[in-house]
Design a protein around this motif. Structure first.
Motif, PDB file in Angstrom:
ATOM      1  N   GLY A  41      48.523   6.050  -6.441  1.00 52.96           N
ATOM      2  CA  GLY A  41      49.581   6.072  -7.288  1.00 52.96           C
ATOM      3  C   GLY A  41      49.320   7.516  -8.329  1.00 52.96           C
ATOM      4  N   GLY A  42      49.899   7.519  -9.662  1.00 50.72           N
ATOM      5  CA  GLY A  42      49.907   8.547 -10.422  1.00 50.72           C
ATOM      6  C   GLY A  42      49.171   8.267 -11.749  1.00 50.72           C
ATOM      7  N   THR A  43      48.782   9.398 -12.520  1.00 52.16           N
ATOM      8  CA  THR A  43      48.086   9.463 -13.689  1.00 52.16           C
ATOM      9  C   THR A  43      46.878   8.470 -13.409  1.00 52.16           C
ATOM     10  N   ALA A  44      46.877   7.334 -14.238  1.00 55.75           N
ATOM     11  CA  ALA A  44      45.819   6.334 -14.440  1.00 55.75           C
ATOM     12  C   ALA A  44      46.038   5.114 -13.490  1.00 55.75           C
ATOM     13  N   VAL A  45      47.122   5.086 -12.544  1.00 53.68           N
ATOM     14  CA  VAL A  45      47.372   3.809 -11.812  1.00 53.68           C
ATOM     15  C   VAL A  45      46.662   3.698 -10.502  1.00 53.68           C
ATOM     16  N   THR A  46      45.668   2.677 -10.852  1.00 49.80           N
ATOM     17  CA  THR A  46      44.956   2.355  -9.305  1.00 49.80           C
ATOM     18  C   THR A  46      45.094   1.922  -8.503  1.00 49.80           C
ATOM     19  N   PRO A  75      46.695   5.728 -24.497  1.00 56.21           N
ATOM     20  CA  PRO A  75      47.396   4.917 -23.753  1.00 56.21           C
ATOM     21  C   PRO A  75      48.190   5.834 -22.632  1.00 56.21           C
ATOM     22  N   THR A  76      48.368   5.191 -21.221  1.00 54.08           N
ATOM     23  CA  THR A  76      49.132   5.994 -20.599  1.00 54.08           C
ATOM     24  C   THR A  76      50.375   5.794 -20.899  1.00 54.08           C
ATOM     25  N   ALA A  77      51.039   4.884 -21.449  1.00 54.59           N
ATOM     26  CA  ALA A  77      52.311   4.721 -21.974  1.00 54.59           C
ATOM     27  C   ALA A  77      52.492   3.913 -23.319  1.00 54.59           C
ATOM     28  N   GLY A  78      53.501   4.159 -24.304  1.00 53.12           N
ATOM     29  CA  GLY A  78      53.762   3.589 -25.316  1.00 53.12           C
ATOM     30  C   GLY A  78      54.998   3.778 -25.858  1.00 53.12           C
ATOM     31  N   GLY A 119      56.048  -0.011 -17.046  1.00 53.71           N
ATOM     32  CA  GLY A 119      54.981  -0.178 -15.939  1.00 53.71           C
ATOM     33  C   GLY A 119      54.321  -1.548 -15.725  1.00 53.71           C
ATOM     34  N   ASP A 120      54.016  -2.184 -16.794  1.00 59.30           N
ATOM     35  CA  ASP A 120      53.321  -3.397 -16.752  1.00 59.30           C
ATOM     36  C   ASP A 120      53.925  -4.549 -16.008  1.00 59.30           C
ATOM     37  N   ARG A 121      55.218  -4.466 -16.296  1.00 58.86           N
ATOM     38  CA  ARG A 121      56.054  -5.761 -15.634  1.00 58.86           C
ATOM     39  C   ARG A 121      56.418  -5.421 -14.237  1.00 58.86           C
ATOM     40  N   ALA A 122      56.308  -3.843 -13.814  1.00 59.36           N
ATOM     41  CA  ALA A 122      56.746  -3.667 -12.360  1.00 59.36           C
ATOM     42  C   ALA A 122      55.559  -3.616 -11.809  1.00 59.36           C
ATOM     43  N   TYR A 159      45.552  -7.447 -12.243  1.00 59.52           N
ATOM     44  CA  TYR A 159      44.622  -6.157 -12.194  1.00 59.52           C
ATOM     45  C   TYR A 159      43.788  -6.244 -13.556  1.00 59.52           C
ATOM     46  N   SER A 160      42.791  -7.140 -13.725  1.00 57.06           N
ATOM     47  CA  SER A 160      42.315  -6.990 -15.019  1.00 57.06           C
ATOM     48  C   SER A 160      41.337  -5.930 -15.465  1.00 57.06           C
ATOM     49  N   ASP A 161      40.982  -5.257 -14.201  1.00 54.17           N
ATOM     50  CA  ASP A 161      39.973  -4.083 -14.123  1.00 54.17           C
ATOM     51  C   ASP A 161      40.880  -2.533 -14.395  1.00 54.17           C
ATOM     52  N   TRP A 162      42.147  -3.035 -14.196  1.00 51.72           N
ATOM     53  CA  TRP A 162      42.801  -1.747 -14.452  1.00 51.72           C
ATOM     54  C   TRP A 162      42.886  -0.898 -15.931  1.00 51.72           C
ATOM     55  N   GLU A 163      42.344   0.061 -16.219  1.00 54.80           N
ATOM     56  CA  GLU A 163      42.043   0.729 -17.481  1.00 54.80           C
ATOM     57  C   GLU A 163      43.441   1.685 -17.621  1.00 54.80           C
ATOM     58  N   GLN A 164      44.375   1.236 -18.481  1.00 52.43           N
ATOM     59  CA  GLN A 164      45.491   2.035 -18.599  1.00 52.43           C
ATOM     60  C   GLN A 164      45.452   3.291 -19.774  1.00 52.43           C
ATOM     61  N   THR A 165      44.500   3.872 -19.411  1.00 46.81           N
ATOM     62  CA  THR A 165      44.133   5.119 -20.440  1.00 46.81           C
ATOM     63  C   THR A 165      43.892   6.319 -19.589  1.00 46.81           C
ATOM     64  N   VAL A 166      44.053   7.595 -20.304  1.00 50.73           N
ATOM     65  CA  VAL A 166      43.787   8.730 -19.840  1.00 50.73           C
ATOM     66  C   VAL A 166      43.362   9.658 -20.752  1.00 50.73           C
TER      67      VAL A 166
END
Length: 311
Positions: free
Chosen positions: A36-41, A180-183, A199-202, A209-216
């Protein structure tokens, strides 16, 4: 969704560390490498598409870039474009050595920033079977004005200050300053375009995915405007499918269409919807077209090899 019986955790070396990946064994000799892109695992980025590719017979290697997810590398949550492209190259080398994978049947699939990375990787790696760039970040210079218009002046000032402090701190060995990656508009975030919050709903509608850290690390705000992987499109010799969302407000359709015009063997799939449409309302259309593209060009690769005397 895939189960543990259908895939296995693997690791492969990249640079001075390693990347974590899910490997789905296939049956047709082809292998699709995904990220994926940026911080998407790897799980939110690839799970829905990887399972469908695997059902079609392809092996899949879905990985986390270094510094993210389960991969190694410190400091964490830091995007380094060159290192991430090196991770793709390491993934190609690893996949080529897997049992049941034809080294000439390897395809790349990338989304958003990952979709941009693979344009440069494909330009430097002419032996690939095919490439799928989905909602790709093609030209940071073209995206920057659009991203700035989506921010309030105060948020831009605060983001710039945090990005500069993060970059300087990185030179001094300090921990990253994360955002945050998105706001939404007014937030201090990597992206506040109108579709950024889709992104969240998609990608994780069931919050699996509780371990997915959505920061950069904030320094990405200083880097993105100069990142232009689409400039290498004319050197891509393998078949390329650009999946373009016509109402994309994050990656924008224009740069991807320009890359398609330059690439010698490019096809374009137009989808109605915004940046995350391939995971939402246009998912079936996207995945069916992508499976057909992969099958077509894996078969074409086999024909060429048979004609040359396949080893």
């Amino acid at each position: 969704m895939p189960t543990s019986g259908q895939r296995e955790k693997v690791r492969f070396a990249s640079g001075d560390s390693s990347c974590a990946a899910w490997y789905y064994p296939g049956t047709n000799g082809g292998c699709v490498i995904m990220a994926g892109g940026t911080a998407v695992t790897k799980e939110p980025a690839s799970d829905r598409f990887a399972a469908r590719f695997n059902d079609a017979g392809f092996a899949v290697l879905a990985f986390d870039h270094r510094h993210f997810g389960e991969s190694g590398g410190t400091p964490r949550q830091v995007v380094r474009f060159g290192e991430q492209r090196a991770d793709w190259q390491a993934a190609i080398d690893f996949a080529a050595g897997l049992s049941g994978v034809d080294p000439g049947g390897i395809s790349l699939w990338g989304f958003s920033l990952g979709g941009g990375h693979i344009l440069r990787v494909a330009a430097d790696h002419p032996g690939l079977a095919s490439v799928i760039a989905q909602s790709p970040v093609v030209d940071g210079r073209a995206l920057a004005p659009n991203a700035l218009r989506a921010m309030t002046p105060l948020a831009l000032l605060r983001l710039t200050g945090r990005a500069v402090a993060d970059a300087l701190g990185g030179l001094l060995g300090r921990p990253p300053l994360l955002i945050p990656t998105a706001g939404v508009r007014g937030d201090v975030a990597s992206l506040t375009t109108p579709d950024a919050m889709d992104g969240d709903r998609a990608l994780d509608p069931e919050h699996r995915y509780s371990d997915w850290e959505q920061t950069v690390a904030a320094r990405i705000a200083l880097q993105m405007g100069g990142y232009r992987p689409g400039l290498h499109a004319s050197r891509i010799r393998c078949p390329l499918l650009l999946v373009v969302c016509d109402q994309d407000r994050s990656a924008l359709p224009g740069p991807a269409l320009e890359a398609a015009r330059k690439a010698p063997h490019a096809e374009v799939l137009h989808l109605e919807g915004r940046h995350y449409a391939p995971f939402l309302e246009a998912h079936e259309e996207a995945v069916e077209a992508e499976v057909a593209f992969l099958r077509k060009h894996l078969a074409a690769t086999d024909v060429v090899r048979e004609g040359r005397g396949r080893p």
